[in-house]
Motif scaffolding. Sequence first.
Motif, PDB file in Angstrom:
ATOM      1  N   PHE A  70      -8.535 100.171 -49.829  1.00 34.48           N
ATOM      2  CA  PHE A  70      -8.157 100.435 -48.445  1.00 34.48           C
ATOM      3  C   PHE A  70      -6.662 100.255 -48.288  1.00 34.48           C
ATOM      4  CE2 PHE A  70      -7.348  98.711 -44.123  1.00 34.48           C
ATOM      5  CZ  PHE A  70      -7.679  99.844 -43.397  1.00 34.48           C
ATOM      6  N   GLU A  71      -5.994 101.314 -47.859  1.00 29.81           N
ATOM      7  CA  GLU A  71      -4.546 101.306 -47.656  1.00 29.81           C
ATOM      8  C   GLU A  71      -3.859 100.719 -48.888  1.00 29.81           C
ATOM      9  OE1 GLU A  71      -3.769  99.833 -43.655  1.00 29.81           O
ATOM     10  OE2 GLU A  71      -4.769 101.588 -42.787  1.00 29.81           O
ATOM     11  N   ASN A  72      -3.092  99.642 -48.768  1.00 28.68           N
ATOM     12  CA  ASN A  72      -2.383  99.116 -49.937  1.00 28.68           C
ATOM     13  C   ASN A  72      -3.125  97.978 -50.623  1.00 28.68           C
ATOM     14  OD1 ASN A  72      -0.163 100.875 -49.595  1.00 28.68           O
ATOM     15  ND2 ASN A  72       0.698  99.523 -48.027  1.00 28.68           N
ATOM     16  N   GLY A  73      -4.407  97.836 -50.332  1.00 28.23           N
ATOM     17  CA  GLY A  73      -5.173  96.747 -50.927  1.00 28.23           C
ATOM     18  C   GLY A  73      -6.638  97.114 -51.025  1.00 28.23           C
ATOM     19  N   HIS A  74      -7.495  96.187 -50.605  1.00 27.36           N
ATOM     20  CA  HIS A  74      -8.923  96.434 -50.663  1.00 27.36           C
ATOM     21  C   HIS A  74      -9.635  95.586 -49.616  1.00 27.36           C
ATOM     22  CE1 HIS A  74      -8.489  92.786 -53.168  1.00 27.36           C
ATOM     23  NE2 HIS A  74      -9.692  92.474 -52.703  1.00 27.36           N
ATOM     24  N   LEU A  75     -10.833  96.023 -49.252  1.00 33.24           N
ATOM     25  CA  LEU A  75     -11.737  95.266 -48.405  1.00 33.24           C
ATOM     26  C   LEU A  75     -12.790  94.600 -49.284  1.00 33.24           C
ATOM     27  CD1 LEU A  75     -12.350  98.030 -45.697  1.00 33.24           C
ATOM     28  CD2 LEU A  75     -10.601  96.237 -45.659  1.00 33.24           C
ATOM     29  N   GLY A  76     -13.371  93.504 -48.802  1.00 35.79           N
ATOM     30  CA  GLY A  76     -14.489  92.879 -49.496  1.00 35.79           C
ATOM     31  C   GLY A  76     -15.793  93.313 -48.847  1.00 35.79           C
ATOM     32  N   ALA A 113     -36.200  91.571 -41.885  1.00 38.46           N
ATOM     33  CA  ALA A 113     -36.733  92.490 -40.884  1.00 38.46           C
ATOM     34  C   ALA A 113     -36.734  93.943 -41.368  1.00 38.46           C
ATOM     35  CB  ALA A 113     -35.916  92.382 -39.592  1.00 38.46           C
ATOM     36  N   GLY A 114     -36.398  94.158 -42.639  1.00 37.97           N
ATOM     37  CA  GLY A 114     -36.443  95.493 -43.187  1.00 37.97           C
ATOM     38  C   GLY A 114     -35.153  96.275 -43.101  1.00 37.97           C
ATOM     39  N   LEU A 115     -34.045  95.605 -42.783  1.00 42.34           N
ATOM     40  CA  LEU A 115     -32.745  96.254 -42.687  1.00 42.34           C
ATOM     41  C   LEU A 115     -31.889  95.886 -43.901  1.00 42.34           C
ATOM     42  CD1 LEU A 115     -32.131  95.530 -38.908  1.00 42.34           C
ATOM     43  CD2 LEU A 115     -32.931  97.678 -39.908  1.00 42.34           C
ATOM     44  N   ALA A 116     -30.852  96.647 -44.132  1.00 42.63           N
ATOM     45  CA  ALA A 116     -29.949  96.395 -45.255  1.00 42.63           C
ATOM     46  C   ALA A 116     -28.605  95.926 -44.718  1.00 42.63           C
ATOM     47  CB  ALA A 116     -29.771  97.648 -46.098  1.00 42.63           C
ATOM     48  N   PRO A 117     -28.299  94.622 -44.798  1.00 42.78           N
ATOM     49  CA  PRO A 117     -27.034  94.115 -44.246  1.00 42.78           C
ATOM     50  C   PRO A 117     -25.850  94.414 -45.161  1.00 42.78           C
ATOM     51  CG  PRO A 117     -28.274  92.330 -45.241  1.00 42.78           C
ATOM     52  CD  PRO A 117     -29.138  93.550 -45.344  1.00 42.78           C
ATOM     53  N   VAL A 118     -24.726  94.764 -44.544  1.00 40.84           N
ATOM     54  CA  VAL A 118     -23.455  94.961 -45.247  1.00 40.84           C
ATOM     55  C   VAL A 118     -22.426  94.091 -44.549  1.00 40.84           C
ATOM     56  CG1 VAL A 118     -21.661  96.599 -45.911  1.00 40.84           C
ATOM     57  CG2 VAL A 118     -24.066  97.322 -45.888  1.00 40.84           C
ATOM     58  N   LEU A 119     -21.942  93.064 -45.240  1.00 40.36           N
ATOM     59  CA  LEU A 119     -20.955  92.153 -44.684  1.00 40.36           C
ATOM     60  C   LEU A 119     -19.566  92.593 -45.125  1.00 40.36           C
ATOM     61  CD1 LEU A 119     -23.626  90.551 -44.450  1.00 40.36           C
ATOM     62  CD2 LEU A 119     -22.356  88.482 -45.017  1.00 40.36           C
ATOM     63  N   THR A 146     -17.290 102.614 -43.078  1.00 37.33           N
ATOM     64  CA  THR A 146     -18.337 103.496 -42.585  1.00 37.33           C
ATOM     65  C   THR A 146     -18.381 104.794 -43.387  1.00 37.33           C
ATOM     66  OG1 THR A 146     -18.172 102.566 -40.368  1.00 37.33           O
ATOM     67  CG2 THR A 146     -19.191 104.729 -40.553  1.00 37.33           C
ATOM     68  N   ALA A 147     -17.234 105.313 -43.773  1.00 36.98           N
ATOM     69  CA  ALA A 147     -17.200 106.533 -44.577  1.00 36.98           C
ATOM     70  C   ALA A 147     -17.907 106.329 -45.907  1.00 36.98           C
ATOM     71  CB  ALA A 147     -15.758 106.967 -44.805  1.00 36.98           C
ATOM     72  N   ARG A 148     -17.917 105.104 -46.429  1.00 34.06           N
ATOM     73  CA  ARG A 148     -18.556 104.809 -47.720  1.00 34.06           C
ATOM     74  C   ARG A 148     -20.003 104.368 -47.566  1.00 34.06           C
ATOM     75  NH1 ARG A 148     -21.289 103.912 -51.206  1.00 34.06           N
ATOM     76  NH2 ARG A 148     -20.903 103.026 -53.283  1.00 34.06           N
ATOM     77  N   PHE A 149     -20.332 103.592 -46.528  1.00 34.41           N
ATOM     78  CA  PHE A 149     -21.654 102.984 -46.447  1.00 34.41           C
ATOM     79  C   PHE A 149     -22.454 103.384 -45.210  1.00 34.41           C
ATOM     80  CE2 PHE A 149     -19.093 100.107 -49.038  1.00 34.41           C
ATOM     81  CZ  PHE A 149     -19.922  99.919 -50.138  1.00 34.41           C
TER      82      PHE A 149
END
Length: 292
Positions: A70-76, A113-119, A146-149
Amino acid sequence: MQLTHPNPAAAFFTSAPARAVARLLRGLDRLAPRLSTRLALGLFFTPLPTKRLARGRPVPAPWTLSELPFENGHLGVWQRADALPDAPRVLLVHGWAGDAQQLRAQGDRLLAAGLAPVLLDLPAHGRAGGWRTNLGQWVRALFAVTARFGPWQGVVAHSLGAVASAHAMARGLPVQRAALIALAPPPRLFLSWFAAAMGVGEALAERMQRRIEQRVGVEMAQFDPAWLAPRLKQPTLLVHDHADRTAPLAGSAAMAEGAAQAVLLRTEGLGHRRVLQDGWVLQQVERHLAAQ
C-alpha cells in the motif's frame, strides 16, 4: 469551535519530555508560525503510543498475518486459517493508536457465526508500515484492502477507524451492514484539543486545518456526523458508552439521528476501549452483522 468535552489529548502531554516539546512549540508559534505548524502536524500525525509493542506480540493461531502492499509501505491483514473460503467477509478496523488484535475477540465470534473476519492494521499501526499517517490515508487504505478482499457483508470499526469507515461507505465502499463502536469526535475538534493541550491558541488549529485539507484533499467537515449521516445508507449499529472519556457520546447520537437505518446502543462503565471486549457488545454486533 468550542471545547464541549474534557480534553482527552491532555493525558498524552503530561510527561516531562512532552512538556518540553510543548514549550518548544509555544516558543516557535510566537516566532515562526509556519515552522510551529510543521512541527505540530508531525506530532499530530504520529500515533502515541507507537506501534512497537503491537509489533512484538506473537500471531496467535489460528490467525494468520499477511502484508498487503500500500502506497510506500504495506498494510497488515489478519485472517482465520479455519474460515470457510465462501463465507461472507467482515472487515474489522481499529482506531487511532490501536491495532488489529484489539478486535480478535469480535473476529472469533463472527467466525463462529459463519462469517469470515478480516482484521486490518492501518498505516503506522500494528504490523503495518510507516510511523505517521492521517485520516485521508486511512480511507484510501480501506479501499485498497477492499479491492483485494471485498466486498463486505459488514464492517466493524472503532473510534477514528469508525469515522474513516463511515466516510469510505459514504464514498461507495461496498458494505452491506456496519457496526460503528465509540465513534470518534470530528477531526476538527481533535485539532482544538491538541492545540489546547500544547498550550497554543486556536490560531494554530486553524493553520493545521488548512494544511491538512490541502494535503488530504478533503474538507474536514466531510468527517463530521452532519455530513456523514445522510450518506450512510447501510443498516448501522452504533455502540457508545456513557463513560467514554475519549469520544463524547454526542457524536454517535448525532450519527444515529441523521442516518436512515441506524440504531444507537448505549452502554455503562465500559469506556472507550473495554467496549471492544464486552461479551454483550460482541453478541449485539454479531447479531447485527449476521442478519439477512
